[in-house]
Design an enzyme around this catalytic site. Sequence first.
Site, PDB file in Angstrom:
ATOM      1  N   VAL A 221       0.770  -1.308  -0.069  1.00  0.00           N
ATOM      2  CA  VAL A 221       0.261  -0.135   0.015  1.00  0.00           C
ATOM      3  C   VAL A 221       1.065   1.197   0.141  1.00  0.00           C
ATOM      4  O   VAL A 221       1.805   1.191   0.667  1.00  0.00           O
ATOM      5  CB  VAL A 221      -0.825  -0.013   1.224  1.00  0.00           C
ATOM      6  CG1 VAL A 221      -1.780   1.161   1.274  1.00  0.00           C
ATOM      7  CG2 VAL A 221      -1.750  -1.168   1.441  1.00  0.00           C
ATOM      8  N   CYS A 222       0.298   2.274  -0.778  1.00  0.00           N
ATOM      9  CA  CYS A 222       1.038   3.364  -0.594  1.00  0.00           C
ATOM     10  C   CYS A 222       0.035   4.665  -0.765  1.00  0.00           C
ATOM     11  O   CYS A 222      -1.148   4.310  -0.519  1.00  0.00           O
ATOM     12  CB  CYS A 222       2.004   3.812  -1.807  1.00  0.00           C
ATOM     13  SG  CYS A 222       1.479   3.783  -3.278  1.00  0.00           S
ATOM     14  N   ARG A 223       0.218   5.821  -0.878  1.00  0.00           N
ATOM     15  CA  ARG A 223      -0.660   6.933  -1.390  1.00  0.00           C
ATOM     16  C   ARG A 223      -1.694   6.752  -2.489  1.00  0.00           C
ATOM     17  O   ARG A 223      -2.924   6.773  -2.465  1.00  0.00           O
ATOM     18  CB  ARG A 223      -0.120   8.288  -1.335  1.00  0.00           C
ATOM     19  CG  ARG A 223      -0.955   9.556  -1.472  1.00  0.00           C
ATOM     20  CD  ARG A 223      -0.395  10.883  -1.600  1.00  0.00           C
ATOM     21  NE  ARG A 223       0.810  10.829  -2.568  1.00  0.00           N
ATOM     22  CZ  ARG A 223       0.548  11.313  -3.863  1.00  0.00           C
ATOM     23  NH1 ARG A 223      -0.859  11.483  -4.248  1.00  0.00           N
ATOM     24  NH2 ARG A 223       1.310  11.084  -4.556  1.00  0.00           N
TER      25      ARG A 223
END
Length: 164
Positions: free
Chosen positions: A121-123
């Site tokens: 997961v990231c932005r």
Amino acid sequence: MTRARRRGSRAGIARAARPWLGALIVVGAIGLLAACSGGSPSASIASSAGPGPATAGPGALAADVSVAEAAALRDTGAFMLDVREPDEWAAGHIPGATLIPLGSLESRLGELPADRDIVVVCRSGNRSAQGRDVLRANGLARSTSMAGGMNDWVAAGLPVETGS
């Protein structure tokens, strides 16, 4: 050789090449689809296999999953790996996720479970795709990137924790 004979032999060659031409077109189309999606032909086929996380082989997840698929994977025990920076993490992250910033990922691979699905997961989904690629290159085939990242997670109204 007469002109009529040359024409006849060309027609025979053209007839013999027709089955191969069809196969070549199909193979080219699969390759083009793979190139457009950024994966291999089998990964492209696997990632379009309908609802739920698709697999590209035994134990492998699709390259990318939606936020809904990521939430379902989390609910069934997937390891949620956040590759953002600590300030982004503190502003809001998935409950139960683990923070390992992308720049530290290769040196911290030993902290990841080899026996569980891993959702990176990231932005927005860009760094998580890079993180997934690092994991897969190091033998963690049961890893995937959450498309849309935390932006889409929050927009979907899914739970978020703040702080470290």
